[in-house]
Design a protein around this motif. Structure first.
Motif, mmCIF file in Angstrom:
data_model
loop_
_atom_site.group_PDB
_atom_site.id
_atom_site.type_symbol
_atom_site.label_atom_id
_atom_site.label_comp_id
_atom_site.label_asym_id
_atom_site.label_seq_id
_atom_site.Cartn_x
_atom_site.Cartn_y
_atom_site.Cartn_z
ATOM 1 N N GLU A 1 37.370 4.385 -1.273
ATOM 2 C CA GLU A 1 37.583 4.302 -2.718
ATOM 3 C C GLU A 1 37.178 2.951 -3.312
ATOM 4 N N THR A 2 37.331 1.865 -2.563
ATOM 5 C CA THR A 2 37.011 0.538 -3.090
ATOM 6 C C THR A 2 35.603 0.100 -2.719
ATOM 7 N N PHE A 3 35.217 0.333 -1.460
ATOM 8 C CA PHE A 3 33.898 -0.109 -0.996
ATOM 9 C C PHE A 3 32.829 0.968 -1.115
ATOM 10 N N GLY A 4 33.240 2.226 -1.279
ATOM 11 C CA GLY A 4 32.269 3.318 -1.360
ATOM 12 C C GLY A 4 31.583 3.618 -0.045
ATOM 13 N N ALA A 5 32.264 3.369 1.079
ATOM 14 C CA ALA A 5 31.673 3.606 2.394
ATOM 15 C C ALA A 5 31.827 5.060 2.792
ATOM 16 N N GLY A 6 30.739 5.669 3.251
ATOM 17 C CA GLY A 6 30.753 7.039 3.740
ATOM 18 C C GLY A 6 30.958 7.091 5.240
ATOM 19 N N PRO A 7 30.995 8.295 5.834
ATOM 20 C CA PRO A 7 31.326 8.436 7.255
ATOM 21 C C PRO A 7 30.295 7.851 8.205
ATOM 22 N N TYR A 8 29.061 7.651 7.740
ATOM 23 C CA TYR A 8 28.021 7.123 8.624
ATOM 24 C C TYR A 8 27.644 5.686 8.260
ATOM 25 N N ASP A 9 28.495 5.027 7.481
ATOM 26 C CA ASP A 9 28.271 3.647 7.076
ATOM 27 C C ASP A 9 29.105 2.704 7.939
ATOM 28 N N LEU A 10 28.788 1.433 7.857
ATOM 29 C CA LEU A 10 29.580 0.394 8.490
ATOM 30 C C LEU A 10 29.888 -0.677 7.448
ATOM 31 N N VAL A 11 31.131 -1.141 7.428
ATOM 32 C CA VAL A 11 31.520 -2.241 6.546
ATOM 33 C C VAL A 11 31.468 -3.521 7.360
ATOM 34 N N HIS A 12 30.738 -4.516 6.841
ATOM 35 C CA HIS A 12 30.498 -5.765 7.561
ATOM 36 C C HIS A 12 31.326 -6.873 6.921
ATOM 37 N N TYR A 13 32.389 -7.275 7.594
ATOM 38 C CA TYR A 13 33.245 -8.354 7.119
ATOM 39 C C TYR A 13 32.683 -9.657 7.679
ATOM 40 N N LEU A 14 31.831 -10.294 6.899
ATOM 41 C CA LEU A 14 31.056 -11.431 7.391
ATOM 42 C C LEU A 14 31.669 -12.772 7.009
ATOM 43 N N SER A 15 31.944 -12.967 5.731
ATOM 44 C CA SER A 15 32.428 -14.269 5.268
ATOM 45 C C SER A 15 33.951 -14.361 5.360
ATOM 46 N N TYR A 16 34.456 -15.563 5.161
ATOM 47 C CA TYR A 16 35.908 -15.759 5.152
ATOM 48 C C TYR A 16 36.551 -14.924 4.042
ATOM 49 N N ARG A 17 35.940 -14.908 2.867
ATOM 50 C CA ARG A 17 36.508 -14.149 1.762
ATOM 51 C C ARG A 17 36.460 -12.648 2.033
ATOM 52 N N ASP A 18 35.438 -12.183 2.730
ATOM 53 C CA ASP A 18 35.382 -10.767 3.103
ATOM 54 C C ASP A 18 36.626 -10.358 3.881
ATOM 55 N N ARG A 19 37.128 -11.285 4.706
ATOM 56 C CA ARG A 19 38.193 -10.959 5.657
ATOM 57 C C ARG A 19 39.594 -11.267 5.139
ATOM 58 N N LEU A 20 39.709 -11.715 3.905
ATOM 59 C CA LEU A 20 41.018 -12.113 3.393
ATOM 60 C C LEU A 20 42.022 -10.968 3.365
ATOM 61 N N GLY A 21 41.558 -9.736 3.237
ATOM 62 C CA GLY A 21 42.486 -8.606 3.193
ATOM 63 C C GLY A 21 42.752 -7.962 4.528
ATOM 64 N N LEU A 22 42.153 -8.474 5.581
ATOM 65 C CA LEU A 22 42.243 -7.870 6.913
ATOM 66 C C LEU A 22 43.402 -8.491 7.675
ATOM 67 N N ILE A 23 44.332 -7.675 8.129
ATOM 68 C CA ILE A 23 45.548 -8.182 8.758
ATOM 69 C C ILE A 23 45.199 -8.958 10.032
ATOM 70 N N THR A 24 45.663 -10.188 10.098
ATOM 71 C CA THR A 24 45.460 -11.141 11.202
ATOM 72 C C THR A 24 44.038 -11.107 11.778
ATOM 73 N N ALA A 25 43.066 -11.123 10.883
ATOM 74 C CA ALA A 25 41.674 -11.241 11.329
ATOM 75 C C ALA A 25 41.442 -12.619 11.924
ATOM 76 N N ASN A 26 40.497 -12.702 12.862
ATOM 77 C CA ASN A 26 40.069 -14.033 13.257
ATOM 78 C C ASN A 26 39.106 -14.547 12.190
ATOM 79 N N ALA A 27 39.015 -15.847 12.078
ATOM 80 C CA ALA A 27 38.177 -16.448 11.042
ATOM 81 C C ALA A 27 36.859 -16.951 11.596
ATOM 82 N N THR A 28 36.525 -16.551 12.827
ATOM 83 C CA THR A 28 35.361 -17.102 13.505
ATOM 84 C C THR A 28 34.242 -16.082 13.676
ATOM 85 N N THR A 29 34.577 -14.866 14.124
ATOM 86 C CA THR A 29 33.544 -13.867 14.395
ATOM 87 C C THR A 29 33.609 -12.746 13.366
#
Length: 467
Positions: free
Chosen positions: A60-88
């Motif tokens: 609903e927010t990113f518009g990703a379909g079943p054959y897509d991949l969401v790439h959490y690349l930057s620090y800001r990309d990962r701000l909503g991800l629970i206990t993400a690492n900030a390196t990879t």
């Protein structure tokens, strides 16, 4: 009539007609029963709701379909991800196999760590360096539950899913950004036998979309649970929990329409369940959770196996502790092989056992030669969201991959946490936020023998002495 004053809470107000509760007070008892079930159901359903909510964000927010991949690349990309690492970077998606049917994942050769799991966050298969391909790449065929693989699998490694909804995700471990991006671009997701008729796998960026992967609160928590329950299979071990859900208005093939009474109870039950989850995660009382007896560092996950099963029981509270504060679990996170996988320790308090406060300054001493073959990092998370700290500094971690990290003469490192930069400068500092509590993870990528035998010992997070 007498009042049952020997019981705590609302049950203490129930009047007794002899040895039975007064009939006029039966609603009080049933309210308490439903409330207690709601609180326990919150703890039980945490991993399921966590992935279901994140799946909702992807669609609903990113518009990703079943054959897509969401790439959490930057620090800001990962701000909503629970206990993400900030390196990879993280690369992942949530897929409903009832929509896709048997699914193929083609992974290129290269340094990656990842896997496929169901929505209870149980491993279906490990891929990458810890999987059967050992980083050499390969094609994986995911078969829906109850399905049979085709007679000719054409060289695919077959994984039979334990749920109708799955998460496929991986991290690229190559520090070179161009090589890492090339690995991401080479992944393919498509239905079995339809590689040439399915659009190329699309890489979706979360950039520019405010989002949160934290489990929702209040009535929305139960709405997410109801929605995913309609799209999932029934696991035999959960039938008693599903009976309790039915009593609270969440049933298969039926709308979720709680009345005012039930809405109130569910909202209170979710709040109580989260309070229990916080204590269960941030003040672990599991035997063996403290890594060094004289330090405040805990193993972040007390799950013994990726199927969450213990001897004679399933690890309900261990599961709730981990999946309140984190997402996904695999055998690679509990590596027993020096140089492979990862190891995670967490500190929720300072050296004195007090909660870590954002308006105080702290120091963490990292002795020389941390036992990590690839790299190590120390990361700060916000307690309320369990996500990376959203500070003005735009940085929530320090570690061995930081080019400007300052080392002491003996090879050790001193890290600093607090609202203001230390006198030594910002290179070893993570900014915390006044008015908010935080906790820290210390990660070892490729943990070495001195981690496993505990001969290398990390310092506690020490509060700075007043000037």
């Amino acid at each position: 009539m007498t009042v049952n004053a020997g019981l705590p809470g609302r049950l203490g107000s129930v009047r007794m007609a002899g040895e039975l509760p007064a009939r006029d007070d039966l609603p009080v008892i049933f309210d308490e029963l439903d409330y207690q079930m709601a609180a326990q159901l919150y703890l039980w359903s945490l991993p399921l709701v966590s992935y279901a909510h994140w799946q909702h964000v992807h669609a609903e927010t990113f518009g990703a379909g079943p054959y897509d991949l969401v790439h959490y690349l930057s620090y800001r990309d990962r701000l909503g991800l629970i206990t993400a690492n900030a390196t990879t970077p993280y690369v992942l998606n949530f897929i409903d196999l009832s929509v896709t049917g048997p699914l193929v994942i083609e992974l290129p050769a290269g340094p990656t760590a990842g896997g496929v799991s169901d929505f209870w966050q149980r491993d279906i298969g490990v891929i990458g360096e810890m999987g059967p391909d050992q980083g050499r790449g390969g094609r994986y065929l995911i078969v829906p539950p109850g399905g049979q693989p085709p007679e000719n699998t054409d060289g695919h490694r077959v994984l039979t899913s334990s749920g109708m909804n799955i998460m496929f995700g991986f991290r690229t471990l190559d520090p070179d950004q161009e090589r890492s991006q090339a690995l991401v671009d080479a992944v393919r997701i498509h239905p079995f036998g339809k590689r040439d008729t399915t659009p190329p796998t699309r890489i979706v960026s979360p950039a520019g979309h405010p989002w949160s992967g934290t489990q929702p609160r209040g009535l929305q928590y139960w709405e997410r649970l109801h929605n995913i329950y309609q799209r999932e299979i029934v696991d035999e071990r959960d039938r008693f929990f599903l009976a309790m859900l039915r009593q609270l208005g969440i049933a298969k093939d039926a709308p979720f329409a709680p009345d005012e009474r039930l809405s109130r109870i569910l909202s209170h039950g979710a709040a109580a369940g989260e309070l229990m989850a916080q204590a269960n995660s941030f003040a672990k009382r599991f035997e063996g959770s403290r890594w060094w007896p004289d330090r405040q560092w805990d193993l972040v996950s007390m799950l013994d196996r990726s199927d969450q099963r213990g001897p004679y029981y399933d690890q309900l509270l261990e599961r709730a502790a981990w999946f309140y504060e984190a997402v996904s679990f695999s055998a690679a996170m509990k590596s027993r092989t020096p140089g492979l996988g990862q190891a995670y320790l967490a500190s929720y308090t300072d050296a004195n056992g007090d909660w870590l406060a954002g308006d105080r300054a702290y120091t963490l001493h990292v002795p020389a030669d941390p036992p990590a073959k690839l790299f190590w990092s120390a990361t700060v998370y916000d307690v309320a969201s369990r996500c990376l700290i959203d500070n003005p500094q735009g940085c929530g971690a320090r570690g061995s991959r930081d080019p400007d990290l300052r080392y002491n003469d003996d090879g050790s490192v001193d890290l600093y946490f607090g609202p203001d930069a230390p006198a030594s400068g910002e290179s070893n500092w993570v900014q915390t936020l006044a008015g908010y509590h935080w906790f820290a993870y210390f990660r070892f990528y490729g943990p070495l023998e001195s981690y496993f035998d505990r001969s290398w010992k990390l310092g506690d997070i020490e509060p700075a002495r007043p000037a």
